[in-house]
Design a protein around this motif. Structure first.
Motif, PDB file in Angstrom:
ATOM      1  N   TYR A  61      -6.189   1.239  -7.494  1.00  0.00           N
ATOM      2  CA  TYR A  61      -6.139   3.343  -7.079  1.00  0.00           C
ATOM      3  C   TYR A  61      -7.402   2.985  -6.583  1.00  0.00           C
ATOM      4  CZ  TYR A  61      -2.227   2.376 -10.242  1.00  0.00           C
ATOM      5  OH  TYR A  61      -0.972   2.101 -11.420  1.00  0.00           O
TER       6      TYR A  61
ATOM      7  N   PHE B  86      -2.802  -3.812 -10.332  1.00  0.00           N
ATOM      8  CA  PHE B  86      -2.811  -2.473  -8.650  1.00  0.00           C
ATOM      9  C   PHE B  86      -4.182  -2.194  -9.129  1.00  0.00           C
ATOM     10  CE2 PHE B  86       1.657  -1.402 -10.424  1.00  0.00           C
ATOM     11  CZ  PHE B  86       2.384  -1.956 -10.008  1.00  0.00           C
TER      12      PHE B  86
ATOM     13  N   ARG C 187      -2.861   3.614  -3.906  1.00  0.00           N
ATOM     14  CA  ARG C 187      -2.493   1.871  -4.507  1.00  0.00           C
ATOM     15  C   ARG C 187      -2.226   1.202  -3.766  1.00  0.00           C
ATOM     16  NH1 ARG C 187       2.986   1.928  -8.979  1.00  0.00           N
ATOM     17  NH2 ARG C 187       3.437   0.861  -6.991  1.00  0.00           N
ATOM     18  N   TYR C 188      -2.782  -0.505  -4.237  1.00  0.00           N
ATOM     19  CA  TYR C 188      -2.577  -1.562  -3.318  1.00  0.00           C
ATOM     20  C   TYR C 188      -2.572  -1.869  -4.701  1.00  0.00           C
ATOM     21  CZ  TYR C 188      -6.290   0.531  -0.356  1.00  0.00           C
ATOM     22  OH  TYR C 188      -6.795   1.770   0.601  1.00  0.00           O
TER      23      TYR C 188
ATOM     24  N   TYR D  72      -0.707   9.922  -9.986  1.00  0.00           N
ATOM     25  CA  TYR D  72      -1.601   8.868 -10.835  1.00  0.00           C
ATOM     26  C   TYR D  72      -2.450  10.321 -11.083  1.00  0.00           C
ATOM     27  CZ  TYR D  72      -5.362   5.865 -12.538  1.00  0.00           C
ATOM     28  OH  TYR D  72      -5.912   5.040 -13.227  1.00  0.00           O
TER      29      TYR D  72
ATOM     30  N   ARG E 230       0.919  -1.174  -0.236  1.00  0.00           N
ATOM     31  CA  ARG E 230       0.045  -0.150  -0.328  1.00  0.00           C
ATOM     32  C   ARG E 230       1.143   1.044   0.363  1.00  0.00           C
ATOM     33  NH1 ARG E 230      -3.164   0.946   4.948  1.00  0.00           N
ATOM     34  NH2 ARG E 230      -3.651  -1.642   5.020  1.00  0.00           N
TER      35      ARG E 230
END
Length: 234
Positions: free
Chosen positions: A104, A102, A114-115, A85, A80
């Motif tokens: 977002y 990803f 972002r994960y 972006y 994380r």
């Protein structure tokens, strides 16, 4: 904008072999939708750090004890973090890029949380725009009938479901996506006990996240058509 951090680093998470998207009966949908609170999401808290390696410690949530994630074994790009972006989508929009693995959560001002995600074959079956129609803490898993054919040992869960647990394939949270016509896409964003599958294309499932991450995302998401989800397959 504010960024909500979660928890602390240590330990190890055991994995399970079963995973997959859920199919849900109309009765289950109505019951869960009615139970889902529609209060405004929690504000995102400001932090000086951009990467949240300290967010993967052990968690006790609703009586369930989630073990810590050995985060140093997870590729740094899938942890994380806040990233630059650029998008014209408004804050609160979720953008899933299945190719890059990803998810977002748009924060605005040129930034997003972002994960890292894992993508199953069901996760490659749909793309487009949707919204989070409802969400559930510690959901019950109803495997698709097709999966039960391949794995007879899980057939008993098709109708009755697998109850919440730290080994449940849907993990600690699930978010259910419907299209603009109000139809269930059968596409889910959900947690997973299989932290090692993040960043990979798994054998089955939709969009899976580390449980600590899906808990964080869930806290920001408000069900309804204002919570837009864009799924990109390329």
């Amino acid at each position: 904008m504010r960024i909500r951090t979660a928890l602390t680093v240590l330990g190890l998470l055991s994995t399970i072999a079963i995973t997959g998207c859920t199919t849900t009966s109309q009765a289950d949908t109505k019951k869960t939708a009615a139970a889902t609170p529609v209060a405004a999401p929690e504000p995102v808290k400001v932090a000086t750090a951009k990467i949240f390696d300290d967010a993967y410690g052990p968690v006790t949530d609703a009586g369930y004890a989630l073990p810590a994630i050995p985060i140093q074994k997870v590729n740094p790009k899938f942890r994380r973090q806040v990233v630059s972006y650029q998008t014209n989508e408004k804050p609160g929009t979720i953008i899933v890029n299945t190719k890059e693995r990803f998810l977002y959560y748009v924060l605005g001002n040129g930034e997003a949380m972002r994960y890292g995600i894992g993508v199953g074959k069901d996760g490659f079956a749909w793309q487009g725009e949707a919204y989070v129609a409802w969400k559930q803490e510690w959901p019950t898993w109803h495997p698709p009938k097709e999966m039960a054919v391949r794995k007879p040992e899980i057939a008993k869960y098709v109708e009755n479901g697998m109850g919440p647990s730290i080994s449940n394939p849907l993990g600690a949270r699930a978010m259910y996506l419907f299209n603009e016509k109000g139809q269930d896409t059968l596409f889910r964003i959900h947690g997973s006990p299989e932290w090692a599958s993040i960043g990979t294309a798994a054998s089955s499932g939709c969009i899976r996240m580390i449980n600590q991450d899906v808990i964080d995302l869930y806290s920001h998401v408000r069900p309804g058509k204002e919570t837009k989800v864009i799924v990109q397959q390329s």
